[in-house]
Design a protein around this motif. Structure first.
Motif, PDB file in Angstrom:
ATOM      1  N   TRP A   1       7.653   3.034  -8.549  1.00  0.00           N
ATOM      2  CA  TRP A   1       8.719   2.052  -8.366  1.00  0.00           C
ATOM      3  C   TRP A   1       8.180   0.693  -8.794  1.00  0.00           C
ATOM      4  O   TRP A   1       7.092   0.303  -8.372  1.00  0.00           O
ATOM      5  CB  TRP A   1       9.151   1.979  -6.903  1.00  0.00           C
ATOM      6  CG  TRP A   1       9.903   3.168  -6.411  1.00  0.00           C
ATOM      7  CD1 TRP A   1       9.433   4.174  -5.625  1.00  0.00           C
ATOM      8  CD2 TRP A   1      11.283   3.464  -6.651  1.00  0.00           C
ATOM      9  NE1 TRP A   1      10.425   5.091  -5.363  1.00  0.00           N
ATOM     10  CE2 TRP A   1      11.573   4.675  -5.984  1.00  0.00           C
ATOM     11  CE3 TRP A   1      12.305   2.820  -7.364  1.00  0.00           C
ATOM     12  CZ2 TRP A   1      12.838   5.262  -6.004  1.00  0.00           C
ATOM     13  CZ3 TRP A   1      13.549   3.401  -7.389  1.00  0.00           C
ATOM     14  CH2 TRP A   1      13.819   4.599  -6.721  1.00  0.00           C
ATOM     15  N   CYS A   2       8.948  -0.023  -9.608  1.00  0.00           N
ATOM     16  CA  CYS A   2       8.521  -1.333 -10.107  1.00  0.00           C
ATOM     17  C   CYS A   2       9.602  -2.364  -9.790  1.00  0.00           C
ATOM     18  O   CYS A   2      10.782  -2.130 -10.031  1.00  0.00           O
ATOM     19  CB  CYS A   2       8.265  -1.279 -11.606  1.00  0.00           C
ATOM     20  SG  CYS A   2       7.750  -2.851 -12.333  1.00  0.00           S
ATOM     21  N   GLY A   3       9.194  -3.527  -9.268  1.00  0.00           N
ATOM     22  CA  GLY A   3      10.143  -4.496  -8.741  1.00  0.00           C
ATOM     23  C   GLY A   3      11.059  -5.136  -9.747  1.00  0.00           C
ATOM     24  O   GLY A   3      12.205  -5.469  -9.429  1.00  0.00           O
TER      25      GLY A   3
ATOM     26  N   TYR B   1      10.689  -9.007  -4.713  1.00  0.00           N
ATOM     27  CA  TYR B   1       9.606  -8.264  -5.358  1.00  0.00           C
ATOM     28  C   TYR B   1       8.371  -8.139  -4.480  1.00  0.00           C
ATOM     29  O   TYR B   1       7.637  -7.136  -4.583  1.00  0.00           O
ATOM     30  CB  TYR B   1       9.236  -8.926  -6.684  1.00  0.00           C
ATOM     31  CG  TYR B   1      10.444  -9.352  -7.480  1.00  0.00           C
ATOM     32  CD1 TYR B   1      11.565  -8.526  -7.605  1.00  0.00           C
ATOM     33  CD2 TYR B   1      10.506 -10.608  -8.088  1.00  0.00           C
ATOM     34  CE1 TYR B   1      12.689  -8.918  -8.299  1.00  0.00           C
ATOM     35  CE2 TYR B   1      11.623 -11.013  -8.797  1.00  0.00           C
ATOM     36  CZ  TYR B   1      12.716 -10.176  -8.887  1.00  0.00           C
ATOM     37  OH  TYR B   1      13.831 -10.581  -9.577  1.00  0.00           O
TER      38      TYR B   1
ATOM     39  N   VAL C   1      10.313   0.676   0.031  1.00  0.00           N
ATOM     40  CA  VAL C   1       9.563   1.816  -0.516  1.00  0.00           C
ATOM     41  C   VAL C   1       8.555   2.331   0.507  1.00  0.00           C
ATOM     42  O   VAL C   1       8.409   3.549   0.702  1.00  0.00           O
ATOM     43  CB  VAL C   1       8.876   1.420  -1.837  1.00  0.00           C
ATOM     44  CG1 VAL C   1       7.936   2.536  -2.311  1.00  0.00           C
ATOM     45  CG2 VAL C   1       9.919   1.122  -2.922  1.00  0.00           C
TER      46      VAL C   1
ATOM     47  N   VAL D   1      16.375   4.774  -3.500  1.00  0.00           N
ATOM     48  CA  VAL D   1      15.064   5.299  -3.132  1.00  0.00           C
ATOM     49  C   VAL D   1      15.224   6.632  -2.411  1.00  0.00           C
ATOM     50  O   VAL D   1      14.503   7.596  -2.678  1.00  0.00           O
ATOM     51  CB  VAL D   1      14.293   4.283  -2.276  1.00  0.00           C
ATOM     52  CG1 VAL D   1      13.035   4.928  -1.683  1.00  0.00           C
ATOM     53  CG2 VAL D   1      13.897   3.071  -3.122  1.00  0.00           C
TER      54      VAL D   1
ATOM     55  N   TYR E   1       4.196   1.415  -5.397  1.00  0.00           N
ATOM     56  CA  TYR E   1       5.119   0.331  -5.771  1.00  0.00           C
ATOM     57  C   TYR E   1       4.306  -0.743  -6.486  1.00  0.00           C
ATOM     58  O   TYR E   1       3.180  -1.058  -6.089  1.00  0.00           O
ATOM     59  CB  TYR E   1       5.786  -0.254  -4.524  1.00  0.00           C
ATOM     60  CG  TYR E   1       6.567  -1.522  -4.806  1.00  0.00           C
ATOM     61  CD1 TYR E   1       7.890  -1.457  -5.243  1.00  0.00           C
ATOM     62  CD2 TYR E   1       5.978  -2.775  -4.668  1.00  0.00           C
ATOM     63  CE1 TYR E   1       8.611  -2.617  -5.530  1.00  0.00           C
ATOM     64  CE2 TYR E   1       6.682  -3.943  -4.945  1.00  0.00           C
ATOM     65  CZ  TYR E   1       7.995  -3.858  -5.368  1.00  0.00           C
ATOM     66  OH  TYR E   1       8.699  -5.011  -5.664  1.00  0.00           O
TER      67      TYR E   1
ATOM     68  N   PRO F   1       9.110  -3.740  -1.643  1.00  0.00           N
ATOM     69  CA  PRO F   1       7.956  -2.937  -1.200  1.00  0.00           C
ATOM     70  C   PRO F   1       8.099  -2.455   0.235  1.00  0.00           C
ATOM     71  O   PRO F   1       7.613  -1.366   0.580  1.00  0.00           O
ATOM     72  CB  PRO F   1       6.768  -3.891  -1.358  1.00  0.00           C
ATOM     73  CG  PRO F   1       7.353  -5.254  -1.419  1.00  0.00           C
ATOM     74  CD  PRO F   1       8.696  -5.099  -2.054  1.00  0.00           C
TER      75      PRO F   1
END
Length: 790
Positions: free
Chosen positions: A398-400, A427, A435, A386, A444, A432
């Motif tokens: 950003w995707c878990g 997740y 982020v 990150v 996110y 999160p």
């Protein structure tokens, strides 16, 4: 001072050396497979079924060793910086352990000043077998459900190393990213995170130092400079720079991509990157990406690692692949969760080309343990990446994970899990939180598919993102029309690679459909079932190759155009997938050798800024530009000779970033519908090809030499359905500028073939190089042909 340590490496097997595996030359960055291949000790893993004989490599320990010269340079610190070790390793300097690693996805830094000596120094990286470690962790924490009988959730490593439904099982070890010695004194920039605004940037800085002397930190961008001082005991600062006149960075198709060099200094250390000024928001219910206050319709591809051995992916190769994405009209790439965080070159290219990047954290399709050592490793890798990627304006999400929430909801995981952890804590909490702490300028999203809340069904198309695999799995591709989604993040349909790619990867004589690698469950049967009523059943390998490639192109064009016609309710269509990592029958538009499949050409039409599409009984005009699309729309229902049976011309005006629906004229005898607006033209068949009653194809053709290759002009005497030219059958390096063109009688098209070889003009216009659906009937024992009219 940074010094790469990439020369003079050797590789040997750990423990008892198998014959021939003691001290072979090794490349850094690289991998064990590539070193064994270069030494002639294994066959090419991508050829024939060689992959199946190489499983032992992932079950062996390996040792890399090098000797480097070092002399005291007066610096207080010397750190060994390992940007990527794959994966379970211990690092030794002059026989003493400097540190250990357990994560392919992060950078490690080991202080080695006290281990170095004048003159020659020995550096070893000892890799433990990935399988041994992963299976040990699986036994410790209990198995987790997933699609493959492989232990990839139990090691922080590229998941698709362990095989996928498009990829081989080639479990790697090695120094896969640069490694070097960093000598420094006083202070170094341990972390720089630019948090960009539309009118400036907040530069978050963390400094490591060898003493307590004050450190001056400066940041400069676009002629603006800010300075601060870190006093004794302080290690972090935020430098706020205002750049009110900065030009904004835009996605391609929405504006330019101006970049500004940001320079940060702490003492003698310096950090430099290009940044872009822009904002990004996410409408979470509709799943709409908003850049600089403007909603963006996402036309994109999923991206997988471009090679099973990522060290082979050069900046030039990335530039080619990005050019293919942009050349087809895409404005986005989704970095899929079964791969890796990509290189700086990847994101820098996206910055310059205006491609939006959706970045999955690397979790895919399985339940993952959350216990130690995994939680600490996941946190470390997330913080590392990150921070590393925060400077890039192209990165917008950003995707878990990929499909893990769907797996928990729909894949019968609950019973085998027996209450064990499966990744939810990552997740919904850990990722999160990281982020929000380190990169709050970007949204996110917990996973994909996901409907915006843990208690919502991920298959609900009315909110969030969905993946559509019912079509490939069991339904005809016209089933895409039954979906009215907000954002489609994955959907795909298979087709074989280019002929030259398949031919180079197989020693079969003759080639058959089974000569192509096929990893999907029941894949070959699904390819044939997918032809359905759309195309004839193939009689030969050449027919199979052409029809299945054509059907892939049609299926995906149907889906993309369906979802684009729903704009602005639907604001994204992301195709599975752009690229392949090896030669294989798959969902890719560009095959494992970098050759464009017919799908790529169909997507170029379907991703066009201005699109004419037929949806059910309507013609839909899609205008994804900032200018109104106005003119006289000509609609004509025709017979197969091209004769107009019913027609209408009407003035239309499609607003910017909008659609317009119209009802075309009808005639019971009509077989095709044409639509023309300005320079845009579309032709739609009104029935499936096998029942259209096409006449046997006839045409006139000319071949003329031109700079860089040949111009092949085809003039139709009869209708020519889905005319395609495959010059790679004559020269594997040859390419063509267009594919899948339907001509009415009297119409012409010129294909431009690029090649460095002299080709036979007759072969360029003969079967199986030139194909169309309505080829003339095949005499017994001969191939069909699109006959050249005399």
């Amino acid at each position: 001072m940074y010094r790469p340590l990439h020369d003079g490496w050797t590789l040997r097997a750990g423990g008892d050396d198998p014959p021939g595996l003691a001290g072979i030359p090794a490349s850094v960055p690289g991998s064990v497979h590539l070193d064994l291949l270069a030494a002639g000790l294994i066959e090419d893993p991508y050829q024939d079924d060689n992959e199946a004989r190489l499983g032992w490599i992932g079950r062996a320990d390996w040792v890399y060793e090098s000797v480097f010269d070092w002399h005291d340079d007066g610096h207080e610190r010397a750190d060994l910086v390992c940007e990527g070790l794959d994966t379970i390793a211990s690092v030794w300097v002059n026989g003493q352990e400097a540190g250990t690693t357990a994560n392919m996805h992060r950078t490690y830094r080991f202080a080695v000043r006290d281990l170095l000596r004048e003159g020659d120094n020995t550096l070893q990286v000892r890799f433990r077998a990935p399988y041994a470690y992963a299976e040990e962790q699986r036994a410790r924490h209990g198995d987790r459900p997933g699609p493959y009988d492989e232990p990839y959730p139990f090691i922080r490593k590229m998941a698709c190393n362990f095989g996928w439904d498009w990829g081989p099982t080639l479990v790697t070890s090695g120094i896969w990213r640069p490694l070097g010695l960093h000598s420094w004194s006083g202070a170094r920039l341990a972390e720089v995170r630019p948090m960009v605004r539309s009118d400036g940037v907040d530069v978050h800085v963390r400094v490591e130092r060898t003493g307590d002397a004050p450190v001056t930190v400066t940041a400069d961008v676009a002629g603006v400079s800010v300075e601060t001082k870190l006093e004794q005991g302080e290690s972090e600062a935020v430098l706020r720079l205002s750049v009110p006149d900065a030009e904004r960075w835009w996605p391609r198709g929405y504006g330019a991509q101006p970049l500004y060099e940001l320079t940060v200094r702490a003492g003698a250390d310096q950090w430099r990157r290009e940044i872009g000024f822009r904002t990004v928001e996410l409408d979470r219910d509709a799943f709409k990406l908003i850049v600089n206050g403007r909603p963006v319709f996402v036309r994109g591809y999923n991206w997988i690692p471009d090679d099973c051995f990522p060290a082979r992916v050069t900046p030039e190769r990335l530039a080619e692949r990005f050019g293919q994405a942009v050349g087809s009209g895409a404005n986005a790439l989704r970095v899929w969760g079964g791969g890796v965080y990509e290189s700086e070159d990847f994101y820098s290219l996206a910055d310059r080309m205006g491609l939006l990047i959706w970045q999955d954290f690397p979790f895919a399709c399985s339940a993952y343990p959350e216990e130690e050592p995994f939680r600490s490793e996941v946190e470390a890798e997330a913080r590392d990446n990150v921070a590393r990627l925060s400077a890039h304006p192209s990165l917008v999400l950003w995707c878990g994970n990929n499909e893990n929430i769907e797996g928990h909801q729909h894949w019968d995981w609950l019973a085998p899990l027996e209450g064990k952890s499966w990744g939810a804590g990552f997740y919904y909490d850990l990722l999160p939180g990281i982020v929000a702490e380190l990169d709050p300028s970007r949204p996110y999203w917990p996973g994909s598919p996901y409907s915006g809340a843990p208690d919502r069904d991920v298959h609900d198309p009315s909110t969030g993102t969905i993946h559509i695999w019912t079509v490939w799995g069991s339904r005809d591709y016209t089933h895409y029309a039954d979906y009215t989604p907000r954002f489609v993040a994955e959907f795909g349909f298979q087709g074989p690679p280019a002929y030259a790619t398949l031919r180079a990867a197989s020693s079969d004589e003759p080639l058959t459909p089974d000569s192509s690698h096929q990893k999907a469950d029941d894949g070959q049967a699904k390819l044939l079932r997918g032809l359905g009523e759309h195309l004839p059943a193939p009689d030969t390998f050449d027919d199979w190759h052409y029809f299945t490639q054509l059907n892939q192109a049609r299926a995906m064009a149907f889906g993309v155009q369906r979802f684009r016609s729903l704009m602005p309710y639907c604001m994204g269509t992301v195709v599975w997938q752009l690229n392949d990592c090896w030669p294989v029958t798959s969902w890719a538009a560009v095959d494992g050798a970098g050759r464009r499949k017919p799908l790529w050409y169909a997507l170029r039409r379907s991703f066009a800024d201005r699109l004419i599409t037929r949806q059910g009984t309507e013609v839909v005009l899609v205008n994804d530009t900032d200018e109104e699309w106005a003119g006289t729309l000509g609609l004509a229902a025709r017979d197969l000779s091209g004769r107009v049976l019913a027609a209408r011309a009407e003035p239309v005006a499609v607003p910017a970033r909008a659609t317009l629906r119209l009802t075309p004229p009808e005639d019971g005898e009509a077989r095709v519908l044409t639509a023309e607006l300005g320079v845009e033209r579309a032709l739609f068949a009104l029935a499936e090809d096998p029942v259209m009653g096409y006449p046997p194809a006839e045409f006139a053709a000319t071949v003329a030499e031109e700079e860089g290759g040949y111009a092949v002009t085809v003039t139709a005497t009869t209708i020519l359905r889905e005319l395609a030219l495959f010059p790679d059958r004559l020269d594997p390096a040859a390419t063509v500028d267009d594919q899948l063109v339907t001509l009415l009688p009297g119409e012409s098209v010129t294909f431009h073939v690029t090649t460095g070889q002299e080709l036979d003009p007759a072969a360029l216009t003969a079967h199986p190089v030139l194909r169309c659906v309505n080829e003339r009937p095949r005499p017994p024992g001969s191939a069909p042909t699109c006959a050249v009219a005399s």
